[in-house]
Design a protein around this motif. Structure first.
Motif, PDB file in Angstrom:
ATOM      1  N   TYR A  77       2.219   3.245   2.680  1.00 24.35           N
ATOM      2  CA  TYR A  77       1.373   2.021   2.824  1.00 24.35           C
ATOM      3  C   TYR A  77       1.996   1.104   1.635  1.00 24.35           C
ATOM      4  O   TYR A  77       2.029   1.372   0.545  1.00 24.35           O
ATOM      5  CB  TYR A  77       0.014   2.295   2.540  1.00 24.35           C
ATOM      6  CG  TYR A  77      -0.583   2.911   3.618  1.00 24.35           C
ATOM      7  CD1 TYR A  77      -0.401   4.179   4.081  1.00 24.35           C
ATOM      8  CD2 TYR A  77      -1.459   2.239   4.464  1.00 24.35           C
ATOM      9  CE1 TYR A  77      -1.012   4.827   4.991  1.00 24.35           C
ATOM     10  CE2 TYR A  77      -2.001   2.693   5.480  1.00 24.35           C
ATOM     11  CZ  TYR A  77      -1.856   3.933   6.147  1.00 24.35           C
ATOM     12  OH  TYR A  77      -2.117   4.548   7.314  1.00 24.35           O
ATOM     13  N   TYR A  78       2.484  -0.171   2.225  1.00 23.95           N
ATOM     14  CA  TYR A  78       2.680  -1.110   1.107  1.00 23.95           C
ATOM     15  C   TYR A  78       2.055  -2.342   1.065  1.00 23.95           C
ATOM     16  O   TYR A  78       1.588  -2.629   2.104  1.00 23.95           O
ATOM     17  CB  TYR A  78       4.333  -1.901   1.715  1.00 23.95           C
ATOM     18  CG  TYR A  78       5.451  -0.562   1.815  1.00 23.95           C
ATOM     19  CD1 TYR A  78       5.509   0.147   2.782  1.00 23.95           C
ATOM     20  CD2 TYR A  78       6.357  -0.556   0.776  1.00 23.95           C
ATOM     21  CE1 TYR A  78       6.496   0.957   2.911  1.00 23.95           C
ATOM     22  CE2 TYR A  78       7.366   0.332   0.896  1.00 23.95           C
ATOM     23  CZ  TYR A  78       7.322   1.239   1.885  1.00 23.95           C
ATOM     24  OH  TYR A  78       8.198   2.235   2.190  1.00 23.95           O
ATOM     25  N   CYS A  79       1.881  -2.765  -0.116  1.00 20.69           N
ATOM     26  CA  CYS A  79       1.069  -4.075  -0.314  1.00 20.69           C
ATOM     27  C   CYS A  79       1.834  -5.238  -0.278  1.00 20.69           C
ATOM     28  O   CYS A  79       3.215  -5.149  -0.418  1.00 20.69           O
ATOM     29  CB  CYS A  79       0.448  -3.852  -1.888  1.00 20.69           C
ATOM     30  SG  CYS A  79      -0.466  -5.510  -2.003  1.00 20.69           S
ATOM     31  N   ASN A  80       1.405  -6.428   0.480  1.00 20.19           N
ATOM     32  CA  ASN A  80       2.466  -7.603   0.553  1.00 20.19           C
ATOM     33  C   ASN A  80       1.589  -8.880   0.126  1.00 20.19           C
ATOM     34  O   ASN A  80       0.455  -8.811   0.297  1.00 20.19           O
ATOM     35  CB  ASN A  80       2.921  -7.566   2.126  1.00 20.19           C
ATOM     36  CG  ASN A  80       3.497  -8.754   2.447  1.00 20.19           C
ATOM     37  OD1 ASN A  80       2.715  -9.728   2.597  1.00 20.19           O
ATOM     38  ND2 ASN A  80       4.625  -8.944   2.373  1.00 20.19           N
ATOM     39  N   MET A 118      -2.175 -12.043   1.409  1.00 22.32           N
ATOM     40  CA  MET A 118      -2.228 -10.734   0.745  1.00 22.32           C
ATOM     41  C   MET A 118      -2.866  -9.445   1.731  1.00 22.32           C
ATOM     42  O   MET A 118      -3.889  -9.689   2.469  1.00 22.32           O
ATOM     43  CB  MET A 118      -3.015 -10.572  -0.503  1.00 22.32           C
ATOM     44  CG  MET A 118      -2.511  -9.433  -1.522  1.00 22.32           C
ATOM     45  SD  MET A 118      -3.388  -9.611  -3.172  1.00 22.32           S
ATOM     46  CE  MET A 118      -2.640  -8.268  -3.975  1.00 22.32           C
ATOM     47  N   GLY A 119      -2.251  -8.448   1.714  1.00 22.14           N
ATOM     48  CA  GLY A 119      -2.565  -7.246   2.529  1.00 22.14           C
ATOM     49  C   GLY A 119      -1.675  -6.173   2.793  1.00 22.14           C
ATOM     50  O   GLY A 119      -1.041  -5.979   1.760  1.00 22.14           O
ATOM     51  N   TRP A 120      -1.960  -5.103   3.551  1.00 22.87           N
ATOM     52  CA  TRP A 120      -1.323  -3.828   3.665  1.00 22.87           C
ATOM     53  C   TRP A 120      -0.229  -3.749   4.877  1.00 22.87           C
ATOM     54  O   TRP A 120      -0.806  -4.235   6.085  1.00 22.87           O
ATOM     55  CB  TRP A 120      -2.388  -2.779   3.741  1.00 22.87           C
ATOM     56  CG  TRP A 120      -3.165  -2.879   2.319  1.00 22.87           C
ATOM     57  CD1 TRP A 120      -4.284  -3.535   1.953  1.00 22.87           C
ATOM     58  CD2 TRP A 120      -2.775  -2.015   1.230  1.00 22.87           C
ATOM     59  NE1 TRP A 120      -4.604  -3.314   0.675  1.00 22.87           N
ATOM     60  CE2 TRP A 120      -3.679  -2.335   0.176  1.00 22.87           C
ATOM     61  CE3 TRP A 120      -1.617  -1.265   0.920  1.00 22.87           C
ATOM     62  CZ2 TRP A 120      -3.724  -1.898  -1.013  1.00 22.87           C
ATOM     63  CZ3 TRP A 120      -1.534  -0.852  -0.357  1.00 22.87           C
ATOM     64  CH2 TRP A 120      -2.480  -0.946  -1.321  1.00 22.87           C
ATOM     65  N   TYR A 121       0.553  -3.055   4.718  1.00 16.57           N
ATOM     66  CA  TYR A 121       1.363  -2.593   6.007  1.00 16.57           C
ATOM     67  C   TYR A 121       1.729  -1.150   5.718  1.00 16.57           C
ATOM     68  O   TYR A 121       1.465  -0.747   4.567  1.00 16.57           O
ATOM     69  CB  TYR A 121       2.852  -3.312   5.908  1.00 16.57           C
ATOM     70  CG  TYR A 121       2.829  -4.846   6.466  1.00 16.57           C
ATOM     71  CD1 TYR A 121       2.299  -5.737   5.284  1.00 16.57           C
ATOM     72  CD2 TYR A 121       3.271  -5.478   7.470  1.00 16.57           C
ATOM     73  CE1 TYR A 121       2.339  -7.186   5.744  1.00 16.57           C
ATOM     74  CE2 TYR A 121       3.394  -6.714   7.933  1.00 16.57           C
ATOM     75  CZ  TYR A 121       2.999  -7.588   7.113  1.00 16.57           C
ATOM     76  OH  TYR A 121       2.935  -8.850   7.383  1.00 16.57           O
ATOM     77  N   ARG A 122       2.126  -0.466   6.775  1.00 15.09           N
ATOM     78  CA  ARG A 122       2.602   0.708   6.497  1.00 15.09           C
ATOM     79  C   ARG A 122       3.715   1.167   7.375  1.00 15.09           C
ATOM     80  O   ARG A 122       3.971   0.594   8.432  1.00 15.09           O
ATOM     81  CB  ARG A 122       1.403   1.810   7.131  1.00 15.09           C
ATOM     82  CG  ARG A 122       1.126   1.562   8.566  1.00 15.09           C
ATOM     83  CD  ARG A 122      -0.355   2.387   8.944  1.00 15.09           C
ATOM     84  NE  ARG A 122      -0.574   2.424  10.145  1.00 15.09           N
ATOM     85  CZ  ARG A 122      -1.623   3.179  10.827  1.00 15.09           C
ATOM     86  NH1 ARG A 122      -2.558   3.640  10.056  1.00 15.09           N
ATOM     87  NH2 ARG A 122      -1.717   3.077  12.220  1.00 15.09           N
ATOM     88  N   GLN A 123       4.570   2.140   7.027  1.00 14.74           N
ATOM     89  CA  GLN A 123       5.639   2.787   7.861  1.00 14.74           C
ATOM     90  C   GLN A 123       5.666   4.090   7.794  1.00 14.74           C
ATOM     91  O   GLN A 123       5.666   4.982   6.741  1.00 14.74           O
ATOM     92  CB  GLN A 123       6.991   2.158   6.978  1.00 14.74           C
ATOM     93  CG  GLN A 123       8.169   2.437   7.846  1.00 14.74           C
ATOM     94  CD  GLN A 123       9.486   1.725   7.365  1.00 14.74           C
ATOM     95  OE1 GLN A 123       9.557   0.959   6.281  1.00 14.74           O
ATOM     96  NE2 GLN A 123      10.416   1.515   8.026  1.00 14.74           N
ATOM     97  N   ALA A 124       5.818   4.717   8.823  1.00 14.99           N
ATOM     98  CA  ALA A 124       5.622   6.177   9.233  1.00 14.99           C
ATOM     99  C   ALA A 124       7.309   6.340   9.530  1.00 14.99           C
ATOM    100  O   ALA A 124       7.915   5.609   9.837  1.00 14.99           O
ATOM    101  CB  ALA A 124       4.725   6.533  10.150  1.00 14.99           C
TER     102      ALA A 124
END
Length: 120
Positions: free
Chosen positions: A93-96, A34-40
């Motif tokens: 920011y997306y949770c995965n 479980m964690g966080w990604y991001r997309q600018a």
């Protein structure tokens, strides 16, 4: 079906802090990662920080020393404390999560995303 619900995004001035939260709900056996990604804008989605099997923590070099990831296993929740934010941290920011279902099938899920905007 598993849902990831994120909260905590918003507008902050450069140098400020925000805390993101993500909670997994639904019927499943366990959370494997479980964690966080991001997309600018104009960029690919990238890993920010996350927990993997065996409680191993991965964190991007671009946020190391400024961001901290933590979790509450009992609440199926992961947090991202973001300090010393700068304009380059502006992104969705997306949770995965990779979840083990009751049939022991591993599935990957994404949250809808929360926008973090850092003003300079």
């Amino acid at each position: 079906q598993v849902q990831l619900v994120e909260s905590g995004g918003g507008l902050v001035q450069a140098g400020g802090s925000l805390r993101l939260s993500c909670t997994a709900s639904g019927i499943f056996f366990s959370i494997n990662a479980m964690g966080w990604y991001r997309q600018a804008p104009g960029n690919q989605r990238e890993l920010v920080a996350g927990f993997t099997d065996g409680d191993i923590t991965n964190i991007s070099d671009s946020v190391k020393g400024r961001f901290t990831i933590s979790r509450n296993k009992a609440k199926n929740t992961v947090y991202l404390q973001m300090n010393s934010l700068n304009a380059e941290d502006t992104a969705v920011y997306y949770c995965n999560a990779v979840v083990l279902g009751v049939a022991y099938d591993a599935m990957e899920y994404w949250g809808k995303g929360t926008l973090v905007t850092v003003s300079s």
